[in-house]
Write a protein that holds these residues in place. Structure first.
Motif, mmCIF file in Angstrom:
data_model
loop_
_atom_site.group_PDB
_atom_site.id
_atom_site.type_symbol
_atom_site.label_atom_id
_atom_site.label_comp_id
_atom_site.label_asym_id
_atom_site.label_seq_id
_atom_site.Cartn_x
_atom_site.Cartn_y
_atom_site.Cartn_z
ATOM 1 N N LYS A 194 0.615 -1.190 0.162
ATOM 2 C CA LYS A 194 0.279 0.183 -0.107
ATOM 3 C C LYS A 194 0.960 1.375 0.073
ATOM 4 N N LEU A 195 1.859 1.259 0.530
ATOM 5 C CA LEU A 195 2.778 2.295 0.938
ATOM 6 C C LEU A 195 3.515 2.542 -0.468
ATOM 7 N N SER A 243 0.838 3.473 -3.038
ATOM 8 C CA SER A 243 0.345 5.056 -3.192
ATOM 9 C C SER A 243 0.990 5.946 -3.293
ATOM 10 N N LEU A 300 -3.183 3.911 3.892
ATOM 11 C CA LEU A 300 -2.093 3.697 4.001
ATOM 12 C C LEU A 300 -2.229 4.458 6.001
#
Length: 253
Positions: free
Chosen positions: A51-52, A55, A191
């Motif tokens: 997700k980091l 993004s 996030l």
């Protein structure tokens, strides 16, 4: 966690390809999550790290499209607010119920999108009359998409772009640009939760961010210049690939 330079180079390369795919059609997680798991990252940490880095890829693509006047942040604030609220709510509900219940339905939706783009979508580079207004879209469809991304996630970018083509009459390039902006919003909401409460492999995530940014820029450029000729076949491939991945997750061999 410790990573050798060879593993970090592999993660960078995977993120580069995933960023390119994600900027065009979505589904980059099909590459990055397995890569993180294969190098020994625990599942929960792999999801947070994915997700980091994802993004940043979505943000890069969104900025590319914003700078080329294909999407406007102020004009989409109601939809963005609804998506953010839906994503947070989806994350909260996820803690209470089993998300795997959706597995029975998501492959059907993804395959339907793939079939639509493969056999029925015509003149995707042309604008058509919208079926619903921007206000109604923001009040009904946008929060549902945000909720889905916070609750489950696979195929969100494809769902967003397809909804904009079918319901708002957007050309495929403009729909892709809006989908990236929408995806950034839902990703950042999720996030925030992972940064506060999850474990992130920061070194691997940082290296993958570099790959994602480069890949997303290239993918956004391909989508911008190629239009339906580029976006349509990759969307079809990724929809079928994501549906297979979801089914494998539910019923492993």
């Amino acid at each position: 966690m410790e990573f050798s330079s060879e593993i970090l180079a592999i993660l960078f390369a995977v993120a580069l390809v995933a960023g390119w795919v994600d900027a065009i059609a979505g589904g980059g997680g099909l590459l990055t999550i397995p890569a993180l798991l294969l190098v020994g990252v625990p599942p929960a940490t792999a999801l947070a790290t994915n997700k980091l880095q994802g993004s940043f890829g979505a943000m890069t693509a969104a900025v590319y499209f914003i700078r080329r006047k294909m999407v406007s942040v102020p004009a989409n604030l109601p939809a963005l607010a609804a998506i953010a609220a839906g994503s947070v709510l989806g994350g909260v509900v996820l803690q209470q119920v089993d998300a795997d219940l959706l597995v029975l339905f998501i492959p059907v939706l993804l395959v339907s999108i793939g079939i639509y783009f493969l056999f029925f979508a015509r003149n995707l580079d042309e604008e058509r009359a919208p079926r619903i207004s921007a206000g109604r879209y923001s009040g009904t469809v946008a929060p549902v998409l945000g909720f889905y991304d916070g609750f489950f996630g696979p195929g969100t970018g494809s769902f967003m772009a397809t909804s904009l083509v079918l319901l708002r009459g957007m050309p495929i390039r403009m729909a892709t640009a809006h989908a990236k902006l929408f995806n950034v919003t839902s990703n950042l909401a999720a996030l925030g939760y992972f940064v506060l409460f999850g474990e992130i492999a920061w070194l691997a995530g940082g290296v993958m961010i570099l790959g994602q940014v480069a890949g997303a820029y290239l993918g956004a450029h391909f989508a911008f210049t190629g239009g339906a000729r580029i976006i349509r076949p990759i969307t079809v491939i990724m929809c079928f690939a994501m549906s297979i991945r979801v089914l494998v997750r539910m019923w492993p061999a």
